[in-house]
Scaffold this motif. Structure first.
Motif, mmCIF file in Angstrom:
data_model
loop_
_atom_site.group_PDB
_atom_site.id
_atom_site.type_symbol
_atom_site.label_atom_id
_atom_site.label_comp_id
_atom_site.label_asym_id
_atom_site.label_seq_id
_atom_site.Cartn_x
_atom_site.Cartn_y
_atom_site.Cartn_z
ATOM 1 N N THR A 38 0.855 -1.133 -0.137
ATOM 2 C CA THR A 38 -0.020 0.022 -0.072
ATOM 3 C C THR A 38 0.969 1.354 -0.142
ATOM 4 N N ARG A 39 0.267 2.331 -0.604
ATOM 5 C CA ARG A 39 0.957 3.511 -0.534
ATOM 6 C C ARG A 39 1.202 4.338 0.813
ATOM 7 N N ASN A 217 -7.628 3.106 -3.150
ATOM 8 C CA ASN A 217 -6.839 4.455 -3.442
ATOM 9 C C ASN A 217 -5.653 4.130 -2.781
ATOM 10 N N ASP A 218 -5.574 3.364 -1.789
ATOM 11 C CA ASP A 218 -4.198 2.872 -1.203
ATOM 12 C C ASP A 218 -3.279 2.059 -1.781
ATOM 13 N N LEU A 219 -3.793 1.177 -2.643
ATOM 14 C CA LEU A 219 -3.312 0.024 -3.148
ATOM 15 C C LEU A 219 -2.311 0.431 -4.245
ATOM 16 N N LYS A 220 -0.974 -0.247 -4.198
ATOM 17 C CA LYS A 220 0.015 0.112 -5.043
ATOM 18 C C LYS A 220 -0.215 -0.521 -6.433
ATOM 19 N N ASP A 221 -0.448 -1.574 -6.565
ATOM 20 C CA ASP A 221 -0.826 -2.564 -7.725
ATOM 21 C C ASP A 221 -1.929 -2.246 -8.468
ATOM 22 N N GLU A 222 -1.628 -1.439 -9.663
ATOM 23 C CA GLU A 222 -2.825 -1.049 -10.623
ATOM 24 C C GLU A 222 -3.891 -2.103 -10.801
ATOM 25 N N LYS A 223 -3.308 -3.552 -10.814
ATOM 26 C CA LYS A 223 -4.196 -4.459 -11.314
ATOM 27 C C LYS A 223 -5.373 -4.777 -10.070
ATOM 28 N N ALA A 226 -7.989 -1.919 -10.080
ATOM 29 C CA ALA A 226 -8.937 -2.230 -11.015
ATOM 30 C C ALA A 226 -9.855 -3.134 -10.662
ATOM 31 N N LYS A 227 -9.549 -4.320 -10.089
ATOM 32 C CA LYS A 227 -10.085 -5.229 -9.730
ATOM 33 C C LYS A 227 -11.205 -4.928 -8.570
ATOM 34 N N MET A 228 -10.622 -3.992 -7.643
ATOM 35 C CA MET A 228 -11.335 -3.477 -6.339
ATOM 36 C C MET A 228 -12.340 -2.612 -7.056
ATOM 37 N N ALA A 229 -12.124 -1.855 -7.996
ATOM 38 C CA ALA A 229 -12.908 -0.769 -8.643
ATOM 39 C C ALA A 229 -14.230 -1.326 -9.264
ATOM 40 N N ALA A 230 -13.797 -2.627 -10.036
ATOM 41 C CA ALA A 230 -14.779 -3.393 -10.679
ATOM 42 C C ALA A 230 -15.848 -4.190 -9.618
ATOM 43 N N ALA A 231 -15.386 -4.725 -8.656
ATOM 44 C CA ALA A 231 -16.048 -5.016 -7.762
ATOM 45 C C ALA A 231 -17.041 -4.240 -6.885
ATOM 46 N N SER A 563 -7.715 12.907 -6.180
ATOM 47 C CA SER A 563 -8.318 11.514 -6.021
ATOM 48 C C SER A 563 -8.989 11.484 -4.792
ATOM 49 N N GLU A 564 -8.565 12.292 -3.772
ATOM 50 C CA GLU A 564 -9.112 12.266 -2.333
ATOM 51 C C GLU A 564 -10.522 12.959 -2.316
ATOM 52 N N GLU A 565 -10.473 14.043 -3.339
ATOM 53 C CA GLU A 565 -11.615 14.902 -3.395
ATOM 54 C C GLU A 565 -12.693 14.074 -4.193
ATOM 55 N N GLN A 566 -12.115 13.173 -5.234
ATOM 56 C CA GLN A 566 -13.296 12.431 -6.167
ATOM 57 C C GLN A 566 -13.617 11.384 -5.050
ATOM 58 N N ALA A 567 -13.017 10.671 -4.191
ATOM 59 C CA ALA A 567 -13.499 9.626 -3.369
ATOM 60 C C ALA A 567 -14.307 10.448 -2.368
#
Length: 738
Positions: A38-39, A217-223, A226-231, A563-567
Motif C-alpha cells: 500500500t502507498r 486508493n491506497d493499493l500500489k498494484d494497478e491490477k 482495477a479489480k477492486m474498482a470493478a467489484a 483522487s481524495e476529493e473524488q473519493a
C-alpha cells in the motif's frame, strides 16, 4: 489505519529525496525484507529512509565543522522523537487488537531501541571531540548505526504492516455484517420488516464503501486497484437493484420471474463481496490461474521480450517454448476470425498476418540453429534481421486486431445510442403484451451477445492490465444485466399496472445504459493507450468522473479535484443514493399517493437521485449549472413540504403537533441554507461548492426520511381516531332515535 501511523516530524531537517542503492559501501537503501503493498505504508517509510540515509551517507572528513556536527545531532534526535511518537500510536493499536498485540508490541520495542541507539550515536555533546576519548559516535561506529538503522526500518515496517492487517480485518468484519443483513433481506416476508432491515443494510453498505474506497486508493498494484474498482462498481449499482427487485417480490410474491430477478441480484452481490475480500487478503480462489487469462496483447508483449533477449541466450532459450508461445497467440486470434461480427476484409488480413508471423518464426529458428553451430558476424546480423521481421509482423497483427475490435465497438455504441429495444420492452410491459415481450427479449439477447463479443475482443487489445480487467467487467455486466432486464420486463408484462414492477425495470435499464456509457469511456482509453497518449491510467468505475460535466471546465483546469476529493464526492453521492431509497420506501407505504406531502417528498427524492447520478458522471444533469438549478428547485420543494406538514399538524393533538413542528424546524433552515449556497457566486474551486451542495442535500434527505415516516404514523393514528369517533357518534345517533 496504517496511514495514521505516519510518524510526525519525519520529514524535517535533513530529509532528502528517496534513497536508492548508491555507489560505495556507505550507501543505504530500504531493505526490510517485507513486501509493501500500500502507498500509505510506503509514504510513511520514505521520510524515515531519507533521514537515515542522510546520517549514513555523510562525508567522513577528518575535520567536521560545528554546523555539520549540529545538523547530524538534530537529525538523530528528530528520528528518535518521531519513532517515540510512532511507537505510542502503535501501542494504542496493539491495545485495541488483542490478536496482534504481542507482535505489534515486540516490533514497537525493537523500533524504540533502535531509535535510542541512533540518538546516542549522533549525540555529539562536545564540539570537535577528540577521537581517542573513548566516546562511540556515528563517526567511530558507522557499522553500528547502519545496523541500528536496518533494525529501525524493519521494525517500523512490521508495525505498519500489522496495522494494515487491522484495516483488512475491519473490511472483512464489515463484509460479514453486510452478508448477514443480506441473508435477512432474502428471507423477509413483510414490507414493513423489509424497510427496517434495508435501512440497516444501507448504513452497512456505506461503511463498507468507505473502507474499500480508501483501500482501493491506497493499493500500489494497478491490477488489484482495477479489480477492486470493478467489484465496488457491482456493489454500488446492485444496491439500488436489490431494493427494487426485493420490493417487486414482496408486492408479487407468486411471480416466478420476480423471484428470479431478485436471486440474480443477491448472487451477484455475494460474488462481488467475496471478490473484495480476495483482493484485500491477496488470496486466489480455487482453480484460478493467471495462464488461463492471457490476452493477445499480453502474449505478444511477453513473446517480444523473449525475442529481444534471444541473441544473448542462444543456448538457453527453448525453440519449442517460442513456437508454443506463438501458437497460443495465434490461437487467440480465432476469437476475431471466428466471430460473426468481423468483416471479411479484417478476417482475411488477420489470417494473412498470422501466416506471416509463423513463416518469420520458422526463418528465425533456422538461422538460430545455424548460429548455435557456427558463430559468425553475418549469422548474428541475419538473426537480428529475422527477429526484427517477426516483431514487425506481430506489430502489424496487433494493429489489425486493434482496428477490428475498436471498429466493432464504435459501430455498436452508435447503434445502442437511442436504446430503442429498452424503450420497446418498457412499452410492451405496461401494455401487458406477451408477444411483444418475446420479440424484444430476443432482440435484447442478440444485442447482449454482440456487446459481450465486443468486450472480449477489446480485452485482447486493451494494452494495460487495468483496462483488461475493466473490459472483462463490462463483458460480465452486459451478460448478467441483459438477462435481468428480460426477467424484470416479464414481471411487468404479467403485472402491467404495478408501479413497483415498472420502477424495477427502469432501474435495470438504467444500469444497462450506464454500462454503455462506461464502455464508451473504455474504448476511448484503449485508443489513447494504443496511440501512446496515456500510460497506466483508467477510469475507476465506482468513482465519479472528474467533474468533467462542468460547463466552466476550461477556466478551472488547475482546480480539478484530486483522487481524495473524488473519493469524498463518491462517498457523499452513495449516501445520497441510499437515502433516496429510504425515502422511496417511506413514500411507498402511503395509500393516497396524491397526498401533498407525498408529492413533495417524491419530487425531492427524484431530484436527490439525479444529484446522486451526477456524482457518478451520469444522469440528466450535464453541467454544474444544471446541478445548481436543480438544487434551487429542490430547496423550494422542501419549503413547500414544510408548509404542507405544518398545515397537517394543525389537525393533530398538541403532543403529536409538537413532534412534527420539531422536524419542520430542522428541515426549513436546511432548505434556506441550500438556497443561500446555490445563489452564491460561482467561484473556484468548483469542488468546494459541489461538496457543500451534496452535504446539505444529504442532510435534508435524512430529515425528509424521518419526516415522511413520522407523518405516515401520525396520519394513520389520526384516521383511526376519526374512525373510532365516527363509530361512537353514529351509535349515539342510533340510540337517540331508538
Amino acid at each position: 489505519m496504517a496511514a495514521s501511523l505516519g510518524p510526525p516530524g519525519l520529514s524535517g531537517a535533513g530529509a532528502v529525496p528517496g534513497p536508492g542503492p548508491g555507489p560505495g559501501p556507505a550507501s543505504f537503501a530500504l531493505d526490510s525484507g517485507l513486501e509493501i503493498k500500500t502507498r500509505s505504508v510506503e509514504q510513511t517509510l520514505l521520510p524515515l529512509v531519507s533521514q537515515i540515509t542522510t546520517l549514513i551517507n555523510h562525508k567522513d572528513n577528518t575535520k567536521k565543522s560545528d554546523k555539520t556536527l549540529q545538523a547530524i545531532q538534530r537529525v538523530g534526535q528528530a528520528v528518535n522523537l518521531a519513532v517515540g511518537r510512532f511507537v505510542k500510536v502503535g501501542e494504542a493499536i496493539a491495545n485495541e487488537n488483542r490478536d496482534l498485540k504481542e507482535e505489534i508490541n515486540i516490533a514497537c520495542i525493537e523500533a524504540k531501541r533502535a531509535g535510542e541507539t541512533i540518538a546516542a550515536l549522533t549525540d555529539i555533546s562536545a564540539q570537535n571531540h577528540p577521537e581517542n576519548d573513548g566516546q562511540i559516535t556515528i563517526f567511530t561506529d558507522k557499522t553500528g548505526v547502519i545496523k541500528a538503522a536496518r533494525l529501525l526500518l524493519s521494525s517500523v515496517t512490521k508495525v505498519l504492516l500489522l496495522a494494515d492487517r487491522v484495516v483488512i480485518k475491519q473490511i472483512i468484519t464489515s463484509r460479514n455484517k453486510v452478508l448477514a443483513t443480506m441473508e435477512k433481506l432474502e428471507k423477509v416476508n413483510s414490507f414493513q420488516e423489509f424497510v427496517q432491515i434495508f435501512s440497516q443494510f444501507g448504513n452497512e453498505m456505506v461503511e463498507f464503501a468507505h473502507l474499500t474506497g480508501d483501500r482501493q486508493n491506497d493499493l500500489k498494484d494497478e491490477k488489484k486497484k482495477a479489480k477492486m474498482a470493478a467489484a465496488r462498481a457491482v456493489l454500488e449499482k446492485c444496491t439500488m437493484m436489490l431494493l427494487t427487485a426485493s420490493k417487486t417480490c414482496l408486492r408479487h410474491p407468486n411471480c416466478e420471474s420476480a423471484h428470479k430477478n431478485k436471486e440474480e441480484v443477491f448472487d451477484r452481490m455475494k460474488v462481488a463481496l467475496n471478490k473484495v475480500i480476495e483482493i484485500v487478503t491477496d488470496c486466489k480462489p480455487n482453480g484460478e490461474t493467471d495462464a488461463s487469462s492471457i490476452s493477445i496483447f499480453t502474449g505478444i508483449k511477453e513473446f517480444k521480450r523473449n525475442m529481444d533477449i534471444l541473441p544473448e541466450n542462444l543456448y538457453f532459450q527453448s525453440k519449442e517454448n517460442l513456437s508454443a508461445a506463438l501458437d497460443a497467440i495465434l490461437e487467440h486470434t480465432e476469437d476475431f476470425t471466428d466471430s460473426a461480427y468481423t468483416s471479411h476484409e479484417h478476417r482475411e488480413r488477420i489470417l494473412e498476418l498470422s501466416s506471416q508471423a509463423r513463416t518469420a518464426l520458422q526463418q528465425l529458428i533456422s538461422v538460430w540453429m545455424q548460429a548455435q553451430s557456427k558463430k559468425t558476424k553475418s549469422l548474428d546480423e541475419e538473426l537480428e534481421l529475422t527477429i526484427l521481421k517477426i516483431n514487425q509482423s506481430l506489430n502489424e497483427l496487433r494493429k489489425e486486431l486493434h482496428n477490428t475490435a475498436t471498429q466493432l465497438a464504435t459501430d455498436l455504441l452508435k447503434y445502442q445510442a437511442d436504446h430503442v429495444v429498452l424503450k420497446a420492452l418498457k412499452l410492451t410491459g405496461v401494455e401487458g403484451n406477451l408477444d411483444g415481450l418475446a420479440e424484444y427479449a430476443c432482440k435484447l439477447s442478440e444485442q447482449k451477445e454482440h456487446l459481450v463479443e465486443a468486450c472480449r475482443l477489446l480485452w485482447h487489445v486493451s494494452g494495460t492490465e487495468p483496462l483488461e480487467i475493466t473490459s472483462l467487467h463490462a463483458l460480465e455486466t452486459f451478460q448478467v444485466t441483459g438477462q435481468q432486464i428480460i426477467s424484470a420486463a416479464e414481471t411487468l408484462t404479467l403485472h402491467p399496472s404495478s408501479k413497483i414492477a415498472k420502477e424495477n425495470l427502469d432501474v435495470f435499464c438504467e444500469a444497462w445504459e450506464s454500462q454503455i456509457s462506461d464502455m464508451s469511456t473504455l474504448l476511448r482509453e484503449i485508443n489513447d493507450v494504443f496511440e501512446g497518449r496515456r500510460g497506466e491510467k483508467y477510469g475507476y468505475l465506482s468513482l465519479p468522473k472528474t467533474l468533467k460535466n462542468n460547463a466552466n471546465l476550461k477556466s478551472l483546469k488547475p482546480d480539478k479535484p484530486d483522487s481524495e476529493e473524488q473519493a469524498r464526492i463518491a462517498k457523499l453521492g452513495l449516501k445520497l443514493g441510499l437515502l433516496t431509497s429510504d425515502a422511496n420506501c417511506e413514500i411507498e407505504k402511503w395509500q393516497d399517493q396524491e397526498n401533498e406531502i407525498v408529492r413533495y417528498g417524491r419530487s425531492m427524492s427524484s431530484m436527490a437521485y439525479s444529484l446522486y447520478l451526477f456524482t457518478r458522471g451520469e444522469g440528466p444533469l450535464k453541467t454544474s449549472q444544471d446541478l445548481i438549478h436543480q438544487l434551487e428547485v429542490f430547496a423550494d420543494e422542501g419549503l413547500k413540504l414544510a408548509l404542507s406538514v405544518q398545515a397537517f399538524s394543525k389537525q393533530l393533538r398538541d403532543d403529536d403537533k409538537l413532534m412534527l413542528l420539531l422536524e419542520i424546524n430542522k428541515l426549513t433552515p436546511l432548505c434556506q441554507q441550500l438556497q443561500t449556497i446555490t445563489r452564491t457566486s460561482f467561484q473556484n474551486p468548483v469542488f468546494l461548492k459541489v461538496d457543500k451542495c451534496i452535504t446539505k442535500t444529504r442532510s435534508t434527505m435524512a430529515i425528509l426520511v424521518q419526516l415522511l415516516s413520522l407523518c405516515y404514523k401520525l396520519m394513520k393514528k389520526f384516521q383511526m381516531e376519526n374512525n373510532r369517533w365516527g363509530s361512537v357518534t353514529n351509535k349515539d345517533t342510533v340510540d337517540s332515535k331508538a
